[in-house]
Structures are given as C-alpha cells and as structure tokens.
Design a protein around this motif. Structure first.
Motif, mmCIF file in Angstrom:
data_model
loop_
_atom_site.group_PDB
_atom_site.id
_atom_site.type_symbol
_atom_site.label_atom_id
_atom_site.label_comp_id
_atom_site.label_asym_id
_atom_site.label_seq_id
_atom_site.Cartn_x
_atom_site.Cartn_y
_atom_site.Cartn_z
ATOM 1 N N GLU A 184 -3.545 0.886 -3.305
ATOM 2 C CA GLU A 184 -3.025 -0.434 -2.977
ATOM 3 C C GLU A 184 -2.701 -1.154 -4.294
ATOM 4 O O GLU A 184 -3.514 -1.146 -5.223
ATOM 5 C CB GLU A 184 -4.056 -1.251 -2.193
ATOM 6 C CG GLU A 184 -3.566 -2.660 -1.884
ATOM 7 C CD GLU A 184 -4.634 -3.501 -1.208
ATOM 8 O OE1 GLU A 184 -4.331 -4.651 -0.832
ATOM 9 O OE2 GLU A 184 -5.783 -3.009 -1.091
ATOM 10 N N THR A 240 0.843 -1.200 0.000
ATOM 11 C CA THR A 240 0.000 0.000 0.000
ATOM 12 C C THR A 240 0.870 1.239 0.000
ATOM 13 O O THR A 240 2.059 1.212 0.334
ATOM 14 C CB THR A 240 -0.910 0.028 1.236
ATOM 15 O OG1 THR A 240 -0.081 0.100 2.412
ATOM 16 C CG2 THR A 240 -1.788 -1.220 1.303
ATOM 17 N N ASP A 265 -3.577 -0.887 -9.633
ATOM 18 C CA ASP A 265 -3.755 -0.256 -8.324
ATOM 19 C C ASP A 265 -5.249 -0.134 -8.024
ATOM 20 O O ASP A 265 -6.058 0.111 -8.941
ATOM 21 C CB ASP A 265 -3.139 1.142 -8.304
ATOM 22 C CG ASP A 265 -1.620 1.119 -8.378
ATOM 23 O OD1 ASP A 265 -1.047 0.008 -8.334
ATOM 24 O OD2 ASP A 265 -1.010 2.198 -8.497
#
Length: 882
Positions: free
Chosen positions: A719, A657, A742
């Motif tokens: 993330e 992350t 992502d």
C-alpha cells in the motif's frame, strides 16, 4: 645593382632628392629617432628626407596614377578585411555544394596569400605541375579577378602590380634621384622589377646597412620549463633595472602571442616594488590582441547584438546577460547589483529565449537603464529592414549613445585609447559600403563584430618604460643594453616550413618563396639572429629542456654558445631559515538555532562527499552560475515531469494499493490514467520546452510509465502510504522529501526513490565506511527513531527497462538486476541499516558543528561539484605528497 649605404652616407645624400623606404612603420620611426638623436647637443637643424613604409609609398603612387590615362587605379581599394570577404564570397559561389566541407575563412586567407605569392615572386605554374588543390585555386583566382573587374575594385596585390607596370612603361616618373631601402633582407622578383625601372629612369637605389658590432657577448641558458624561462628572464630584467635604472633592456619571446598573459603576471610580480621606497618599473609588451576582445569594445558589441535580436523579435538570454554584465552603459556602476540579479534569475530559470514584454518589464527594475532602454526601443521602431553599411553606422552610433555608452566611469589610458580606436574603426567600417551592399541590422552587427575581432589593437608605448617585451620581428632594428631571448628551440628557430597548399610545392621550392622550404627558413633564422646580435652588446638565449613532458632541444643557431643550467626560481631553496606559521582551518562556526538551512537531503550528502563543499554551498551560499543552455537541465525537467506524473497516477487510484492497481490494469483503465497524468504533469513542467520536444517527452513518458506499472503489478501486496512527503531530522531545520513510502503486508515500510536513468549501482555507495547517496538512508534513520521498521531502501529506475534496485530484507521487492551481495563487513540487512543510521546522525552532527574539512574519499564523488575551484584540490594533493 644596389649600393650599400650606412647612416653617415645617408646624411650626405641630398634630402630633397632622396626617398627612404622601410619595410614597416617600426623601422621608419626608429630611423627618425636615430636622426633626432644625432642632433642632441648641437644647435643646428637638419633637412630630413622623405621616410615612409613601402606600403605607404605604394598608396601614394597609386593616388598619383589617378590622373594617368593608362594606369589609373580602380574606384575602390580593398583593405585586408574586405579583401578576404570578397575571396570568401567567390569561394562560396564557386563551391556551392562543397562549401560546407571547407573552412571557407581559412581557405580565403590561404587563397589571398597564394594570389600575392604568384605575382610577387613571378611564379609560373605549368599545367603538368598542378595538383587538385592548385587547379581549383586557379579557378577561384580567375573568378576573384573577374569580380574585381566587374565592380571596379582593387586590392593591394593588383595595386602593387600597377605601380610596377607604370614604372616600367614610363607612366610614372619619379622626382627623386636616390632611393634607400631599410630593413629589406630579400628582394622579390616584382620588387626587383621596380628597382630596375628606377635605374632606367636614372634613380640610384641603396641598401641601408645598420652598424654592426665587432663583439657581442652571447650565452645560452637551459631551464626546466617555459614558465621557468619567463620567471628567470623577469628576475634578470628586474635586477638590471635596479642596478641601472637608465638602461634599456628587452625580453624577446619567439612565441609571445601565446605567452602574453603569463608574461604580464610574471613581470608584475618581479618588477613590483619590494619595499615602500622602491621604484616601480614600467614595461611595454609589443603584442596586440583583437580590438573586439577589449572589455569596452566587447560591451558595445554585446549591446548591439542584443538590439539586433530585439529588432528581430526575440532575445537570447545568454546574450542579454552578457550585455548586462559587460557594463559600459548608463548606470553600469550604480545598478550593477540589480543587473547581476537579473542574469542569475534568467540562468536559474533556463531562459534561453526572453519574451520582449517580459524583458521590458524586467529592465524597468534598473531605473537608469530602463529610461535608456525605452528610448532605444522607440528608436528601433523607426529603422528599416536593409541599409548600406555607411547608412547603418550613424544609427549604430546613435543606439550606443542612447544606451549611455561608454558609461559614467572615467576611462583609464588603455580604455581611452581603445575607445578612440573603436570610433576610428567604426568610421572605417562605414567606408566598406561598396563591398557589402544592403544589409539588415543583424547582418551589419555580425559583420562589425567580425571586423573588430580581426583588427589588432595595442595601446601606445609607455615612454618612461625601460623594458621592452616583444617578438622577434619587432626586435629587428632596435638597440638595447642587453637582450634576453626566450624559447630558442629547434622547433621555433628555424621554424617549420609552411608552404601554401594552393601552389605546387615544386614551384615554391624552385623560387625559394618565403615559408616554403627548410633552407629558406634556416636562411631567414640566421638573418634574424644576426639582427639580434647587432641590437645589443649582451645577448642571452634560453630554452626549456621540456614542455609538458615533450623533450625540447636548443636551436642549432645557439649550439656553440657556452651553456649554463639555471633552476626555476620557484624551486630554489631559501638559504636563510624562515619560521612559517601554519594554520589548518577545517572548522567553521556551528549552525545557530535560528539559522535556516536550504538544500534538503543534498546537505548531508555533500557533507559525506566533501565537508568543505557542503560548507561552501549551504553556509556561505556560494555556487557556480548556471548555464543558460545546459543540457543537464533537460534531465532535471524530465525527472520532475516523471515524478509528478507518477504522483498523479497514484492519486487517481483509490485506495492506493497493489490490489486496486491490478484491478485498474485488468479493467483496461490504467492506460487512460497514465495518459491523463502525463498531460497534467506536462502542462506544469514542460511548458517552457519547444512543442516538438514536449511531444517527444510525453511519448517517451508513456512508454516508461507503462513499463514501470507492469513491474509494479508483479510485486507482492503493498500500500502506498505517502507520496512526496516532507520531513525534518530532529535538530536539523532543512526540509527533506521522500518520493514514496510503501507499507508491506507485515507492517514494515519500503522507501522508494525514483531515478530517471538507466539501471546503475549507485546504492553500492551505502556499503562504504562514509556512505553517500543518502536520500533514502536519511529517511530510514528517521523512521527507525519512530519505531517503524524499514524493510528496504529501493531505487525505482524509470527507463525503458524499468527495475527496482537497492538493499533490504527478504520481503523487499528487489528485481533480479540486484545481486543483493552485501559487503563482507555486513552480515545482513539489519546490520547495514544500523550502519547507515549511525552515519546519518554523525554527518548531521558534523554539519551542525561546522566541520568543513577538505576531504575527498573518491574523486568521482565530486563529479558534479559546482565549487571545485574553491576546494583547490591540486594544492591539497601536493601537500599530501610532501
């Protein structure tokens, strides 16, 4: 003073007291043929005088002078090749610091020519007339002559001067009373000295006068281009031979060496039989090409070059591949597919250097070559480091024999003659030992290759041919029923003067030396044109009005001839209507269910750029052979290296992350993670690069990745949910891969594709009606079918100035380098996303259906196309214009 002598007067001279000297072998052969022809139908014999080229007579006299006390020749006579080699060595010795700035081989040729001109034309160069180049040349000349004296060497120039001095001093007494000179248009001062000496010894000399024609019909033809000239001349020759198969005709080209390949194609087309009952007309082209360029000799040199590298401990991939493909060794026909596969494999793997152990193992895949290769490797182990040329030649012959040269194929006439010429020149090469001294295997093969490339070879003339294609010099002295002369422009006849730069121009002009002044060139051109008129009753002279846009004018020698303008045969209109069948084949067979497609996202990207390109690559599996040393491959390796390093960094961060990334950054651990990832990626991807390049790439990668992760830390929370993830489009078997996915705070997805280039606008290609650069749009289309919203498509530019660029919604983390200006046809991101999705599915269906149109929207789309010749775009453009 010389007397005039025609053919009948020559026959009346006492043959045992007559010597006939010709300017070259061609004149000697033609005069002998004329003597033979004069006896046709007569039952009698004729005593023929000695007929030989002037150069052969000089060698004969020098041999006779061997027994002279005063004028004995040196121990070794340089040929043209070894003479230039000695000149080069002298220049290197005299110019140790400047030699890198001098084209030494070219300077050696001009220096040898200048040396000959000075002695042949008795040039006197006063100190005040010297230029910088001529003064330097005189130093070279003095060193060159000192070198010849030191090593007891002669060249043709010194040998000729020795003959002249021997005649003048009475050290050589001729045994004949008459000397007839054939083909001599000019008498140099040194030749005149020899003739004056002959008169002093009671020998008369004569100038042979060929029969002149009272009338020769001459005409000139203007065409649109040089290619049109050849097509017209070839069609004219074919017509003449069909009307009179026993006639003799000639096409004389003033620039034949540059046009020989095109001449072969045109003549093969025009002289080929039109119907099954037509006769094939043979022709001869009197132009030689370097012996080293003939396939059989080139193969021998390729194999010998490979063996020099084996002997040195390392083989270049390109050299080994060229040898395998050139053939002419054991098993060349039966094993050619295995050898071709080895070449393709090494190209694909970018094997610039081949390890000898791996090379030996690879060649064992070719059974017959493998046996020969082991024998050659054993033989090489017994060779010493340095030998003389004469000692090396038997070893070179044995190495070729062990390889099975020239192979197991039957040689046609031309290859047989090339093989014989190669064997003769190899023997002659061995006689150059006094010039080169001791050489290594590498040096002797390099010198042999140069020797073969500077030796011209021309197969023997076909006796049945009734058409001769030859240059201006070769045509002199011949006889034909008609001649067509190609390229008679004012740029070629007369030619542009080419004075030797190592002799002051004022000296050359005063002596009217050859090739030195416009007046001299005009005089020579007039003599050659008169010789052409004497060679035929019908002379056609043609010229093109332009060549590649450059306007051309006829030679002043043909300005007064009646002119006819002839169109190019390719552009003439067919008077009789012909029904043409036209087929537009834009459709290939559909992809079968069990057919595997390899290529990933590139399949649809090339379908968008040009459907035929995609069809050729992925359905026909055709592509250009890779280069052994391709600078573009380094960029590919760099891209793979950086991609893998990024993957290793993110794998080391848990969880993956942006928050955890910031923690690693603030804790000072990010730098260590980057270095560790670079080391692991380098071990997997950069192992084939030299150590220095590998080190530089790692240093660069550290700077780039540091800059990239600094950019990543400034983004909104995200993330990383996928790295290098594979996927398939529904109904499409090709495997595709996305660099990174992502997930943003709102649950939408951002697709990232790494680019190892500077920031560019490749993503603007998505705004086109038929978009390209489809890696990200393809995966976006797949996610949308899974009800996973896509917030943006982003390129991550991995360079010193890293950036994020692309298109997306407001939540997409695009940097200021992207203006986010959509085309006027797209109101927002959702509309563009729908457009891309529609186009991806349409392109997939196109490919699966076998659509193979040769369609190009933007020529820049084909910048990296590897099958351009297959597309034949020039022909497509011509059809579009018509």
């Amino acid at each position: 003073m010389g007397l005039s002598c025609d053919f009948n007067q020559l026959l009346q001279l006492e043959s045992t007291e007559t010597l006939v000297l010709t300017v070259n072998n061609r004149f000697a052969r033609r005069l002998l043929a004329q003597l033979q022809h004069s006896l046709l139908g007569q039952k009698k014999a004729m005593a023929v005088p000695d007929i030989m080229p002037f150069s052969a007579w000089l060698r004969q006299v020098n041999d006779d002078l061997t027994f002279s006390d005063n004028k004995a020749p040196a121990a070794y006579l340089l040929d043209s090749f070894s003479r230039l080699y000695v000149w080069e060595q002298v220049i290197y010795e005299q110019e140790p610091e400047q030699s890198l700035l001098i084209d030494v081989p070219q300077a050696a040729k001009m220096a040898a020519e200048a040396d000959q001109l000075i002695d042949e034309w008795g040039l006197q160069i006063e100190p005040e007339t010297h230029t910088g180049d001529s003064a330097r040349f005189m130093q070279w000349r003095q060193a060159y002559r000192a070198h010849l004296e030191q090593y007891d060497l002669d060249d043709v120039n010194r040998a000729t001067e020795r003959v002249a001095q021997a005649l003048e001093a009475g050290d050589y007494i001729p045994t004949w009373r008459h000397v007839v000179l054939v083909g001599f248009h000019e008498i140099s001062p040194r030749l005149q000295r020899m003739l004056d000496a002959l008169l002093m010894h009671g020998v008369r000399y004569y100038f042979y006068r060929a029969e002149t024609r009272d009338q020769t019909h001459c005409e000139r033809i203007q065409t649109s281009s040089p290619d049109a000239e050849w097509r017209l001349a070839a069609r004219w020759a074919a017509q003449q031979l069909r009307e009179n198969p026993q006639g003799c005709y000639a096409i004389v080209a003033l620039e034949l060496e540059q046009q020989a390949a095109f001449a072969h194609r045109v003549l093969a087309h025009e002289l080929a039989p039109r119907t099954a009952g037509d006769k094939f007309f043979a022709w001869n082209i009197a132009v030689g090409r370097p012996l080293g360029q003939w396939p059989l000799v080139r193969a021998a040199l390729n194999w010998l070059t490979v063996l020099t590298q084996v002997h040195a401990g390392e083989v270049r991939g390109a050299t080994m591949g060229a040898a395998l493909l050139s053939g002419y060794c054991v098993g060349a026909q039966t094993e050619k597919s295995q050898r071709a596969r080895l070449d393709v494999l090494w190209r694909t793997q970018q094997k610039n250097r081949l390890d000898l152990v791996q090379l030996d193992e690879a060649i064992q895949n070719c059974e017959q070559l493998g046996v020969a290769w082991r024998a050659v490797r054993d033989y090489l182990k017994g060779l010493t480091t340095a030998l003389t040329v004469s000692q090396w030649v038997p070893h070179l012959r044995e190495l070729l024999r062990l390889l099975g040269f020239p192979g197991d194929v039957s040689l046609d006439s031309h290859n047989y003659q090339a093989m014989k010429a190669f064997d003769q020149r190899l023997t002659q090469f061995g006689r150059l030992a006094p010039i080169f001294g001791a050489l290594t295997l590498t040096q002797v093969v390099q010198m042999l290759a140069r020797f073969m490339h500077e030796t011209l070879f021309q197969p023997q003339r076909d006796a049945s041919a009734r058409l001769d294609v030859l240059g201006l010099l070769e045509a002199e002295g011949g006889q034909w029923d008609a001649i067509w002369v190609i390229g008679v422009t004012d740029q070629v006849l007369p030619a542009t003067p080419s004075p030797n730069p190592f002799i002051p121009y004022a000296v050359l002009r005063a002596a009217q030396a050859p090739r030195s002044t416009p007046e001299r060139e005009l005089q020579w051109a007039r003599g050659m044109f008169q010789a052409l008129q004497n060679a035929t009753p019908h002379l056609i002279c043609s010229y093109a009005c332009q060549d590649n846009g450059q306007a051309l004018r006829p030679s002043p020698l043909i300005e007064g001839l009646p002119e006819q303008i002839c169109p190019d045969p390719l552009t003439t209109t067919i008077s009789k209507g012909v029904r043409l069948a036209q087929l537009e084949d834009h459709q290939g067979p559909p992809v079968q269910k069990d057919e595997k497609i390899y290529g990933g996202t590139a399949v649809l990207d090339r379908q968008a750029r040009n459907p035929l390109w995609a069809f050729v690559n992925y359905r026909l599996h055709a592509q250009r052979l890779a280069e052994y040393e391709d600078s573009g491959q380094l960029r590919l390796v760099r891209g793979t290296f950086l991609h893998l390093a990024l993957e290793y960094v993110w794998q080391a961060i848990s969880p993956r992350t942006s928050t955890q990334l910031l923690q690693e950054h603030h804790a000072g651990r990010l730098g260590d993670l980057i270095e560790s990832a670079i080391d692991k990626a380098a071990a997997q991807t950069l192992f084939a690069l030299p150590a220095v390049i590998k080190q530089l790439e790692c240093q660069r990668a550290k700077q780039v990745l540091t800059s990239w992760f600094e950019l990543e830390t400034e983004r909104a929370p995200f993330e990383v949910v996928a790295l290098e993830q594979k996927h398939h489009l529904p109904g499409f078997a090709a495997t595709m891969r996305v660099d990174r996915i992502d997930r943003l705070e709102d649950g939408s997805y951002l697709l990232v594709d790494y680019k190892t280039t500077k920031v560019n606008k490749n993503y603007t290609a998505w705004l086109r009606a038929r978009p390209i650069e489809l890696q990200l749009p393809i995966y976006a289309a797949l996610l949308e079918t899974q009800n996973k919203p896509v917030a943006g498509l982003v390129f991550g530019f991995l360079h010193y100035a890293c950036a994020l660029g692309g298109y997306g919604g407001d939540q997409a983390p695009l940097t200021s380098t992207e203006t986010k200006q959509f085309s006027q046809q797209f109101r927002d991101w959702d509309e563009l996303k729908q457009h891309l999705q529609t186009q991806v599915w349409a392109l997939k269906d196109e490919f699966l259906q076998g659509v193979a149109r040769n369609q190009v929207i933007d020529p820049n789309d084909l910048r990296y196309c590897d099958v351009l010749p297959f597309l034949r775009l020039e022909q497509e453009y011509e059809q579009d214009e018509t």
